[in-house]
Design an enzyme around this catalytic site. Sequence first.
Site, short mmCIF file in Angstrom:
data_model
loop_
_atom_site.label_atom_id
_atom_site.label_comp_id
_atom_site.label_asym_id
_atom_site.label_seq_id
_atom_site.Cartn_x
_atom_site.Cartn_y
_atom_site.Cartn_z
N CYS A 2 0.84 -1.19 0.00
CA CYS A 2 0.00 0.00 0.00
C CYS A 2 0.88 1.24 0.00
O CYS A 2 2.07 1.17 -0.29
CB CYS A 2 -0.90 -0.01 1.24
SG CYS A 2 -1.87 -1.54 1.42
N LEU A 50 -4.08 -1.30 -1.22
CA LEU A 50 -4.17 -2.34 -2.24
C LEU A 50 -4.62 -3.60 -1.53
O LEU A 50 -3.87 -4.19 -0.75
CB LEU A 50 -2.81 -2.56 -2.92
CG LEU A 50 -2.76 -3.61 -4.04
CD1 LEU A 50 -3.62 -3.18 -5.22
CD2 LEU A 50 -1.32 -3.85 -4.49
N SER A 51 -5.86 -3.99 -1.72
CA SER A 51 -6.46 -5.08 -0.94
C SER A 51 -5.90 -6.43 -1.37
O SER A 51 -6.02 -6.81 -2.54
CB SER A 51 -7.98 -5.07 -1.10
OG SER A 51 -8.52 -3.83 -0.69
#
Length: 532
Positions: A2, A50-51
Amino acid sequence: MCGIAGIVFSEKQDHSEIDFSASLNLLNHRGPDASGIYKDQKVCLGHQRLSIIDLNENANQPFRDEDFVLIFNGEIYNYKSLRQPMIDKGLKFKTESDTEVLFELLKEQGESALESLQGCFSFAFYSIHEKKLLLTRDPFGINPLYYAQTEKGFLFASEMRTLFSLEPKFELDHNAIRNYFDLSYIPSPLSISQNAKKLEPGHYLIVSEDKIALKSFHSINRKVDRQISYVDASQKLRNILDAAVAKRLVSDVPLGTFLSGGIDSSIISAIASKHVTGLSTFSIGFENASFYDETEYAEEVAERIGSHHKTIRLADSDLIESAKEILRHIDEPFADSSAIAVNLLCKEVSKHITVALSGDGADEIFSGYNKHKAENMFINKAPLTRWIKLIPRLGNSSRDGRFSNLFRQLNKLKEGANLAIEERYEKWLYQLNFSNEILLDNTPSSNEFIEDLYIKDMNDILYWDTKTILSNDMLYKVDMCSMKNSLEVRTPFLDKEVVNFAFSLPVDYKLKGSKTKRILRDTFKTELPYNV
């Protein structure tokens, strides 16, 4: 992975003067799935997600309760084993994420929890009532983190662009420029700006009451085990590398591997294929540069391990356009030209998967570079090192073909022949060696990152490669190119157990004669094509 950013405000700073949302949005490429901000009178903390694990919005960040706030970039691969003891004590988790495990662990143990973490990470953990911030970066520098102390307060971010946005009054660091023109990158803790620094791998900062304390939490165990047999070492390597790959296959989004056709990525892909049915693998080839094209080897490996393989063919026009993209994206001077191809690889791969495993790190810890073979000749006083001084300097020295590349290597051997081992290491570390020709202002150079340079054998060279080239060049390049394209890259060779094991091995287990990465080749040779 992320993107994170934050400010610990100075007493004089008017919060309304800072457009934090706009600055955070500059990290959107690192985390396009969700965005969040925590703000009080002392701090502003932001996260772009950012999953990857637990896609539920309950796992979004900043992650907080009434006492603490966490913003976290990275992955904690051993989060399940860290989670279970807390469950046994009666703690009820609200998510399945590694973020919540890290949050609860830091609440319980503070900075003493850092050494127990296995993963890639940079994060900020804030105590609301104590007004204290813990800021840290993983042991090998897989994830970047920049910080600066300014009139506005203490600033930090995953990328320099956000710092520049929050505080544009930065001045060039001429020592950093000199290092760049020698090395092709700017080494930590330096940055292009005098006012900003890179947090060094394996370090953390405590920021409280306008005081900043920098501390180290990790060092490589370099004690060599001279009792372990080569056969036993090979079996142990197989087991711990298999475990390292397996931990990095935990994902709630599509996952695959980079497969260049070389030893390192082929081994990682072969191991991953045993844990993942129908593994996706990706490689790049060059239409007009057969000397660099290894796609035939990658395709051989893919056929052997049964992966769904995609070869990405690059034309000259692709490389030119990618070079333009990289130049628009980088935050400070960086001259590793392989970033041009890595960017294209990540761009294409991100269309198919969100997480990719790579072979990065193996060259540095298992001895895979040509310069290691060269230095080994000097250490063992090979005949070539005695008569190389007599050979005149060879022309047409470049990387463009087999013979010109050989001339280039012989010229470098000749340059190092009359130097002490530490001087030779520095000479070969400098990829550009341009500073004296380009910088005519006699700026004094200070290479703080190798000021304690001491080398007695190849293990010391691998240690310094890990501290210099790996974190400042190789990992920076991969993070920059992958995050630019919203792709997470995981590096099993940089599992702490794998790294410590590699440094525990006698030198000749890794490099014997001209055979680089000896134990890697021997351990996995039955699982890969002979050509590889």
